[in-house]
Design a protein around this motif. Structure first.
Motif, PDB file in Angstrom:
ATOM      1  N   ALA A  84      -5.441  31.093 130.933  1.00 14.88           N
ATOM      2  CA  ALA A  84      -6.477  32.109 130.752  1.00 14.88           C
ATOM      3  C   ALA A  84      -6.407  32.761 129.375  1.00 14.88           C
ATOM      4  O   ALA A  84      -7.313  33.497 128.981  1.00 14.88           O
ATOM      5  CB  ALA A  84      -6.348  33.184 131.829  1.00 14.88           C
ATOM      6  N   ALA A  85      -5.340  32.490 128.628  1.00 18.07           N
ATOM      7  CA  ALA A  85      -5.150  33.149 127.330  1.00 18.07           C
ATOM      8  C   ALA A  85      -5.937  32.421 126.250  1.00 18.07           C
ATOM      9  O   ALA A  85      -5.373  31.813 125.337  1.00 18.07           O
ATOM     10  CB  ALA A  85      -3.666  33.202 126.979  1.00 18.07           C
ATOM     11  N   ALA A  86      -7.245  32.488 126.326  1.00 18.22           N
ATOM     12  CA  ALA A  86      -8.090  31.717 125.415  1.00 18.22           C
ATOM     13  C   ALA A  86      -8.256  32.385 124.066  1.00 18.22           C
ATOM     14  O   ALA A  86      -8.624  31.736 123.090  1.00 18.22           O
ATOM     15  CB  ALA A  86      -9.461  31.486 126.049  1.00 18.22           C
ATOM     16  N   THR A  87      -7.989  33.689 123.962  1.00 14.33           N
ATOM     17  CA  THR A  87      -8.214  34.426 122.725  1.00 14.33           C
ATOM     18  C   THR A  87      -6.883  34.802 122.094  1.00 14.33           C
ATOM     19  O   THR A  87      -6.000  35.345 122.754  1.00 14.33           O
ATOM     20  CB  THR A  87      -9.050  35.691 122.989  1.00 14.33           C
ATOM     21  N   VAL A  88      -6.750  34.498 120.804  1.00 12.07           N
ATOM     22  CA  VAL A  88      -5.520  34.826 120.075  1.00 12.07           C
ATOM     23  C   VAL A  88      -5.873  35.562 118.793  1.00 12.07           C
ATOM     24  O   VAL A  88      -6.964  35.384 118.233  1.00 12.07           O
ATOM     25  CB  VAL A  88      -4.694  33.563 119.748  1.00 12.07           C
ATOM     26  N   ASP A  89      -4.936  36.371 118.355  1.00 16.10           N
ATOM     27  CA  ASP A  89      -5.090  37.148 117.127  1.00 16.10           C
ATOM     28  C   ASP A  89      -4.422  36.394 115.987  1.00 16.10           C
ATOM     29  O   ASP A  89      -3.261  35.990 116.102  1.00 16.10           O
ATOM     30  CB  ASP A  89      -4.429  38.513 117.345  1.00 16.10           C
ATOM     31  N   THR A  90      -5.124  36.199 114.892  1.00 12.59           N
ATOM     32  CA  THR A  90      -4.561  35.452 113.765  1.00 12.59           C
ATOM     33  C   THR A  90      -3.560  36.270 112.952  1.00 12.59           C
ATOM     34  O   THR A  90      -2.914  35.728 112.054  1.00 12.59           O
ATOM     35  CB  THR A  90      -5.672  34.962 112.818  1.00 12.59           C
ATOM     36  N   GLY A  91      -3.431  37.559 113.233  1.00 11.13           N
ATOM     37  CA  GLY A  91      -2.463  38.378 112.524  1.00 11.13           C
ATOM     38  C   GLY A  91      -3.004  38.913 111.210  1.00 11.13           C
ATOM     39  O   GLY A  91      -4.202  38.855 110.920  1.00 11.13           O
ATOM     40  N   PHE A  92      -2.086  39.399 110.387  1.00 13.37           N
ATOM     41  CA  PHE A  92      -2.452  40.059 109.129  1.00 13.37           C
ATOM     42  C   PHE A  92      -3.176  39.078 108.207  1.00 13.37           C
ATOM     43  O   PHE A  92      -2.719  37.958 107.986  1.00 13.37           O
ATOM     44  CB  PHE A  92      -1.186  40.589 108.454  1.00 13.37           C
ATOM     45  N   ALA A  93      -4.308  39.509 107.681  1.00 20.13           N
ATOM     46  CA  ALA A  93      -5.085  38.640 106.780  1.00 20.13           C
ATOM     47  C   ALA A  93      -4.362  38.460 105.451  1.00 20.13           C
ATOM     48  O   ALA A  93      -3.829  39.415 104.882  1.00 20.13           O
ATOM     49  CB  ALA A  93      -6.472  39.235 106.552  1.00 20.13           C
ATOM     50  N   LEU A  94      -4.347  37.204 104.971  1.00 19.55           N
ATOM     51  CA  LEU A  94      -3.659  36.862 103.723  1.00 19.55           C
ATOM     52  C   LEU A  94      -4.636  36.229 102.733  1.00 19.55           C
ATOM     53  O   LEU A  94      -4.320  35.245 102.071  1.00 19.55           O
ATOM     54  CB  LEU A  94      -2.503  35.897 104.012  1.00 19.55           C
ATOM     55  N   ASP A  95      -5.809  36.806 102.623  1.00 22.87           N
ATOM     56  CA  ASP A  95      -6.860  36.204 101.798  1.00 22.87           C
ATOM     57  C   ASP A  95      -6.408  35.976 100.357  1.00 22.87           C
ATOM     58  O   ASP A  95      -6.774  34.970  99.735  1.00 22.87           O
ATOM     59  CB  ASP A  95      -8.106  37.090 101.803  1.00 22.87           C
ATOM     60  N   SER A  96      -5.600  36.876  99.817  1.00 23.25           N
ATOM     61  CA  SER A  96      -5.186  36.743  98.420  1.00 23.25           C
ATOM     62  C   SER A  96      -4.223  35.579  98.210  1.00 23.25           C
ATOM     63  O   SER A  96      -3.978  35.167  97.074  1.00 23.25           O
ATOM     64  CB  SER A  96      -4.538  38.038  97.929  1.00 23.25           C
TER      65      SER A  96
END
Length: 230
Positions: A84-96
């Protein structure tokens, strides 16, 4: 930060993609970008200065995010026992942390197809050379930059070079597999790869692209080549 909603199969596939990226670079970052067709394009800059990409089905909050491969793999693996755990958090954005632009999805023309067995054998030959000539910093640059195939089109004068960098990246990311879909090891018989398995070579004026069944690699086109495959 973004949230991904993926099927159980796509979570496993994306975790495997992240794991292979980490073998080459233990601080690898992954870029996930929504495509015009609604799918998600997943990208990594491999240790061979070649981009690797695969596509997964799912949805994402936002259109484009860069995240740590290690963190992403950890949260994906944590969902394996929870359907049921279909949604996950990608964590801190590292765009730079992402350097360079992605290739455009449009404009690629088909040049020709190369048997997957040929590319795997080239990778093994190159790996053997690297073991004898390499150093603690990896394969010698001269080996990586060697143009190992010239792929030409019957319908035009276009010739596209395939470098050892692209060959190593394609096999290291697990984009070519055995006929039964198992990973190829260094000792797997070459005959375990379906002899009808092809890798498609496409190109623009700027990029050479190898499309295998489980993903693609992209390298900027540079120098002319040596061996022709028609």
């Amino acid at each position: 930060m973004a949230e991904l909603t993926l099927s159980a199969r796509d979570r496993i596939d994306l975790a495997a993609f992240a794991g292979r990226a980490l073998r080459a670079d233990d601080v690898a970052v992954i870029r996930i970008k929504r495509r015009p067709d609604g799918l998600l394009g997943v990208w990594v800059n491999t240790g061979f200065d070649v981009l690797a990409s695969r596509v997964v089905s799912g949805s994402m909050s936002g259109d484009d995010v860069v995240c740590g491969a290690s963190e992403l793999r950890t949260v994906l693996r944590a969902t394996y026992d929870d359907p049921a755990a279909a949604t996950v958090d990608t964590g801190f954005a590292l765009d730079s942390a992402w350097r360079g632009a992605l290739p455009s999805a449009a404009g690629f023309t088909h040049v020709d197809d190369v048997p997957a067995r040929v590319l795997v054998q080239l990778s093994r030959t190159g790996a053997e050379v690297a073991r004898t000539q390499g150093s603690g910093h990896g394969p010698p640059t001269g080996l990586l930059d060697q143009q190992v195939l010239n792929v030409s089109s019957e319908s035009s004068d276009q010739v596209v070079g395939v470098s050892m960098r692209s060959v190593f990246a394609l096999t290291a990311m697990g984009f070519v597999r055995q006929a039964d879909n198992r990973d190829i090891s260094e000792t797997s018989p070459i005959d375990d790869i379906d002899d009808a398995e092809m890798v498609r070579v496409r190109a623009t004026a700027v990029w050479a692209r190898l499309d295998a069944r489980f993903g693609s690699v992209y390298q900027r086109r540079t120098m002319p080549l040596g061996l022709s495959v028609n």
